[in-house]
Design an enzyme around this catalytic site. Structure first.
Site, PDB file in Angstrom:
ATOM      1  N   HIS A 155       0.834  -1.218   0.000  1.00 30.89           N
ATOM      2  CA  HIS A 155       0.000   0.000   0.000  1.00 30.89           C
ATOM      3  C   HIS A 155       0.868   1.267   0.000  1.00 30.89           C
ATOM      4  O   HIS A 155       0.438   2.309   0.487  1.00 30.89           O
ATOM      5  CB  HIS A 155      -0.963   0.046   1.190  1.00 30.89           C
ATOM      6  CG  HIS A 155      -1.704  -1.234   1.418  1.00 30.89           C
ATOM      7  ND1 HIS A 155      -2.951  -1.485   0.894  1.00 30.89           N
ATOM      8  CD2 HIS A 155      -1.356  -2.369   2.094  1.00 30.89           C
ATOM      9  CE1 HIS A 155      -3.342  -2.700   1.246  1.00 30.89           C
ATOM     10  NE2 HIS A 155      -2.380  -3.256   1.974  1.00 30.89           N
ATOM     11  N   SER A 276      15.300  21.740 -16.519  1.00 28.95           N
ATOM     12  CA  SER A 276      14.118  22.560 -16.795  1.00 28.95           C
ATOM     13  C   SER A 276      14.587  23.846 -17.457  1.00 28.95           C
ATOM     14  O   SER A 276      15.666  24.350 -17.155  1.00 28.95           O
ATOM     15  CB  SER A 276      13.398  22.858 -15.485  1.00 28.95           C
ATOM     16  OG  SER A 276      12.676  24.054 -15.593  1.00 28.95           O
ATOM     17  N   LYS A 282      16.568  22.026 -11.328  1.00 26.88           N
ATOM     18  CA  LYS A 282      15.880  20.782 -11.625  1.00 26.88           C
ATOM     19  C   LYS A 282      16.730  19.712 -12.328  1.00 26.88           C
ATOM     20  O   LYS A 282      17.559  20.033 -13.164  1.00 26.88           O
ATOM     21  CB  LYS A 282      14.663  21.063 -12.511  1.00 26.88           C
ATOM     22  CG  LYS A 282      13.580  21.830 -11.814  1.00 26.88           C
ATOM     23  CD  LYS A 282      12.723  20.950 -10.955  1.00 26.88           C
ATOM     24  CE  LYS A 282      11.707  20.263 -11.830  1.00 26.88           C
ATOM     25  NZ  LYS A 282      10.793  19.459 -11.068  1.00 26.88           N
ATOM     26  N   GLU A 289       9.937   8.635 -17.212  1.00 26.31           N
ATOM     27  CA  GLU A 289       8.563   9.110 -17.431  1.00 26.31           C
ATOM     28  C   GLU A 289       8.079   8.768 -18.842  1.00 26.31           C
ATOM     29  O   GLU A 289       6.929   8.365 -19.040  1.00 26.31           O
ATOM     30  CB  GLU A 289       8.485  10.623 -17.229  1.00 26.31           C
ATOM     31  CG  GLU A 289       8.621  11.038 -15.780  1.00 26.31           C
ATOM     32  CD  GLU A 289       8.733  12.546 -15.644  1.00 26.31           C
ATOM     33  OE1 GLU A 289       7.730  13.180 -15.310  1.00 26.31           O
ATOM     34  OE2 GLU A 289       9.822  13.094 -15.894  1.00 26.31           O
TER      35      GLU A 289
END
Ligand code: ARG
Length: 458
Positions: A155, A276, A282, A289
């Site tokens: 979980h 970024s 970043k 992804e």
């Protein structure tokens, strides 16, 4: 464009022609189409259906066409209807009327089924090898992290301590199954449809077994109507590809999560990260992804072709031309994802301390403390309840189970004694879980060995 079926009909509307044309997609199959045609010409010559000197001439010319295409001397004309038309027309351009003999005892229906199978065999083998490289990469990483303790989750809540090696080998088992599925699907892919012709075989004395053998097939298909209308082999691959991508997507999700500042368990190499355009601090996990994102199109391709095939009457229907765009996209996506994943996984660095620290907090040794009591004779349900109370009290007091003094433990139950601290030592908790498949280093070593032995079988 010179159509192979010009005979009965006059020219089409150019809009219909371009709508009908598949060459921009099936041009990819030129090699398979020519190799298939060479085998067909050899078979026609050997069986005496055409003269052997004509067969030789066709074979030679096809070999030249292949060479010219390979080295860019010849460009596939987008004006042709499909790759089969292009190759046959080019052959006739080069050797005249003799080229027109090639299509004896053949139809584009069995030809396209053959080309697609040859293509998929090659690509499936490439994918099987890429999965092996991936399994090797994660097995090596696992070997280096047999003692790297990390929280195991259920979980997404801390559950019980495991090791990074154990965690990686969970993925190892998934990809091993993916590889087995790919291998198994080859059995059904490598069945030769050629000689089924349009749908009802032929009156010529063809030798299907010989033609199949020339192309590396061990078996020939058993029913000509099925052979030209079967796309199960594409769907099977696409379904296996969907499962593989689901696994890559789950792994990607964890790479993204574990490399975040909140978890901070791993670091993706700069080579596989992006920045970024506005936030200078970043470092983004774009590759992971994108792999997660591309899973969607592989699922979509599977559903697109399942839907195309649903309700089609026997045998060949033009709807089936829609198979290739979806199939090729799934093949390319899986190959590209695996190609970038293998080096990305190798370059991931592990933050052992962060993982171990995370494992130290979160009461993941609570089950072990309950087991400690049961081993001393307390029924598990009572032990479970008592430890639940101890954990609840500890949370309120912001203490770990290790922080609680022996006198306090004795206040909960006289069964507790000093040896409890050894029972809840997080390293001990992992080491003791040496059941087959468990996280203890010796168990994980066996898992790594298992994977390595399976890779060797390829
Ligand atoms: N381009 C077609 C396909 O990919 C080849 C088979 C054409 N057969 C036909 N009878 N029109 O399916």
């Amino acid at each position: 464009m010179s159509k192979l079926w010009k005979g009965r009909m006059d020219e089409n509307d150019p809009v219909a022609d371009s709508f009908n044309s598949s060459i921009s997609i099936d041009g990819v199959l030129y090699k398979q189409d020519i190799i298939g045609s060479i085998a067909h010409a050899v078979m026609l010559g050997n069986t005496g259906i055409i003269k052997s000197e004509d067969s030789d001439l066709i074979v030679r010319s096809l070999e030249e066409i292949l060479e010219d295409l390979d080295n860019g001397k010849l460009i596939i004309s987008k004006k042709e209807e499909d790759i089969h038309s292009f190759v046959e027309n080019e052959l006739t351009k080069r050797i005249g009327d003799k080229g027109k003999m090639l299509h004896t005892a053949r139809s584009r229906n069995d030809q396209v089924a053959l080309d697609t199978r040859l293509y998929l065999k090659e690509k499936t083998e490439e994918i099987i090898n890429l999965i092996s490289s991936f399994l090797e990469a994660i097995s090596d990483k696992a070997s280096q992290n047999l003692y790297t303790i990390m929280p195991g989750y259920t979980h997404l809540q801390k559950a019980q301590p495991v090791t990074y090696a154990h965690y990686l080998m969970a993925y190892g088992m998934m990809f091993l199954r993916d590889q087995e599925r790919m291998k198994d699907s080859l059995k059904r892919c490598m069945v030769s449809p050629i000689g089924s012709c349009a749908l009802a075989g032929t009156t010529y004395p063809i030798d299907r077994i010989m033609e199949g053998k020339l192309l590396g097939f061990k078996e020939i298909s058993q029913n000509s109507m099925d052979s030209v209308s079967d796309r199960d082999f594409c769907l099977e691959f696409m379904s296996n590809a969907a499962l593989l991508m689901m696994h890559l997507s789950r792994l990607s999700e964890e790479i993204i999560l574990f490399s975040s500042g909140e978890f901070d368990y791993i670091e993706i190499s700069e080579a596989y990260s992006t920045g970024s355009s506005i936030m200078p601090q970043k470092k983004n996990p774009d590759i992971a992804e994108l792999v997660r994102g591309k899973t969607g199109r592989v699922y979509g391709n599977l559903f697109a072709l399942l839907t195309v095939m649903k309700g089609l009457p026997l045998a060949y229907n033009k709807d089936m031309q829609e198979d290739k765009e979806a199939l090729f996209d799934s093949v390319d996506t899986v190959i590209n994802c695996l190609k970038v994943y293998v080096p990305m996984m190798k370059a991931i660095s592990i933050k052992k301390e962060a993982m171990e620290k995370a494992a130290a907090y979160g009461y993941m040794n609570a089950t072990d403390l309950a087991d400690y009591l049961t081993k001393k004779g307390m029924p598990f349900r009572d032990a479970y309840k008592l430890i639940g109370k101890i954990v609840a009290d500890a949370i309120k007091r912001k203490k770990t189970l290790e922080d609680i003094k022996i006198e306090e433990y004795k206040g909960y139950s006289s069964v507790f004694s000093e040896d409890l601290y050894q029972a809840i030592d997080i390293k001990e908790c992992v080491n003791r879980r040496n059941s087959p498949g468990g996280p203890a280093p010796e168990s994980v070593k066996a898992q790594i060995e298992y994977i390595k032995s399976q890779i060797k079988k390829n």
